[in-house]
Design an enzyme around this catalytic site. Structure first.
Site, PDB file in Angstrom:
ATOM      1  CE  LYS A  21      -3.941  -2.166   0.090  1.00 37.17           C
ATOM      2  NZ  LYS A  21      -4.832  -2.175  -1.093  1.00 37.17           N
ATOM      3  CB  SER A  75      -3.437 -11.101   1.969  1.00 33.81           C
ATOM      4  OG  SER A  75      -2.285 -10.305   2.053  1.00 33.81           O
TER       5      SER A  75
END
Length: 344
Positions: free
Chosen positions: A47, A274
């Site tokens: 991110k 993830s």
């Protein structure tokens, strides 16, 4: 000056991450999957790329000015990225997030000097946090909203950096990707990197990953619950165009946890849940297009943000799980010796 500051300090510690060439066996056959080591970024997640790009573009277009407030709704990693990079640019940062995210995520955001506003399920959960953030900013010119779920600059960050880097690294080995796999949170990674790949390799397959327990992409709406923080945030983001993607791959959260634990304990790759899901998604993608095909994926963040979660507890193996059948062998790193050539 902001321009010189992020050029000299932030660009050098966001992006240009290694690609991991992971060798393993599955169903008795030797295989390899390539995974981008995004946990090496500034705050430990992919991110950072999106947060830095959006803030730089906001300055360039005069949408963000010195003294403004940066406010965003997030499930964790994006909040950490905007908190760190926003503060590096000298801004006050407000982060709205569901109150069931890991305590590490909340603590990290606060450690960067940002204010955290927690939103319960009774207050609308993740969708409610977006609404609260938007309402707070109404009529306030000094508040900048990145709007990660609808901002196309999210995709653009990966079109400009993640995709080119992966292609450059694979080409340095004489390889071309046949498939790309990524879990969908905002969808920026698979839409942006995927668009770049398709511009160079029209036949490449793009596989979005979702939790099997909460198949939002497959059903089109919030359903079920899952433990893969950072993907499947209760709705399909506006920047996701499923018509441009291939088969949606479902991965069980327990299987993802076991795979992430295995990557850490057997190869020393300290990745989050993830990442385990993406690795299993890559294996399933190879089942679709051929076990010898070159498939790349993302290790989105590190396991340090999950110390209080089930990632650090015993997870039962259930029928149908893939992780127990994966025998990890070794990995090699593929760097970016000439990072400036990545976008060529």
């Amino acid at each position: 000056m902001i321009e010189s500051k992020h050029k000299t300090e932030l660009d050098g510690i966001v992006g240009n991450t290694p690609l991991l060439d992971i060798h393993f066996s599955y169903k008795g056959k030797n295989r390899r999957v390539f995974a981008k080591a995004e946990y090496i970024n500034l705050t430990g997640s992919i991110k950072d790329r999106m947060a830095l790009h959006i803030l730089k573009e906001a300055y360039r277009t005069n949408k963000l000015k010195a003294g403004d407030i940066v406010a965003e709704a997030t499930s964790g990693n994006t909040g950490i990225s905007f908190a760190a990079i926003g503060r590096a640019f000298g801004h006050k940062v407000l982060i709205y997030m569901p109150d069931w995210m890991s305590s590490e995520r909340i603590a990290l955001i606060r450690s960067f000097g940002a204010d955290v506003i927690l939103v319960s399920k009774d207050q609308g959960g993740f969708v409610g946090s977006i609404g609260k953030c938007d309402r707070m900013a109404e009529g306030r010119q000094e508040v900048f909203l990145p709007h990660q779920f609808s901002n196309k600059l999210n995709c653009d960050a990966h079109f400009r950096s993640t995709g080119p880097e992966i292609l450059y690294q694979l080409r340095s080995l004489g390889l071309v990707p046949d498939g790309f796999v990524a879990g969908v949170g905002t969808g920026g990674t698979i839409m942006g990197a995927g668009e770049y790949f398709r511009s160079k390799i029209p036949d490449i397959k793009l596989f979005p990953v979702e939790p099997a327990e909460s198949p939002t992409l497959s059903t089109g709406h919030k359903t079920g619950n899952h433990r893969i923080q950072g993907i499947s945030d209760e709705f399909i983001p506006k920047i996701v165009d499923l018509a441009k993607l291939d088969k949606v791959i479902g991965v069980s959260d327990g299987d993802a946890i076991l795979m992430a634990q295995k990557l850490a304990s057997e190869l020393g790759l300290a990745v989050g849940i993830s990442s385990g899901a993406n690795f299993l998604g890559a294996i399933k993608a190879q089942e679709e297009i051929g076990d010898h095909k070159i498939v790349a994926t993302i290790f989105a963040d590190s396991n340090k943000k999950y110390l209080s979660t089930d990632l650090f507890r015993d997870e039962p193996v259930k029928p149908g799980y893939l992780s127990s059948r994966v025998k990890l062998k070794s990995f090699k790193t593929v760097g970016l010796r000439h990072a400036e050539s990545a976008s060529a």
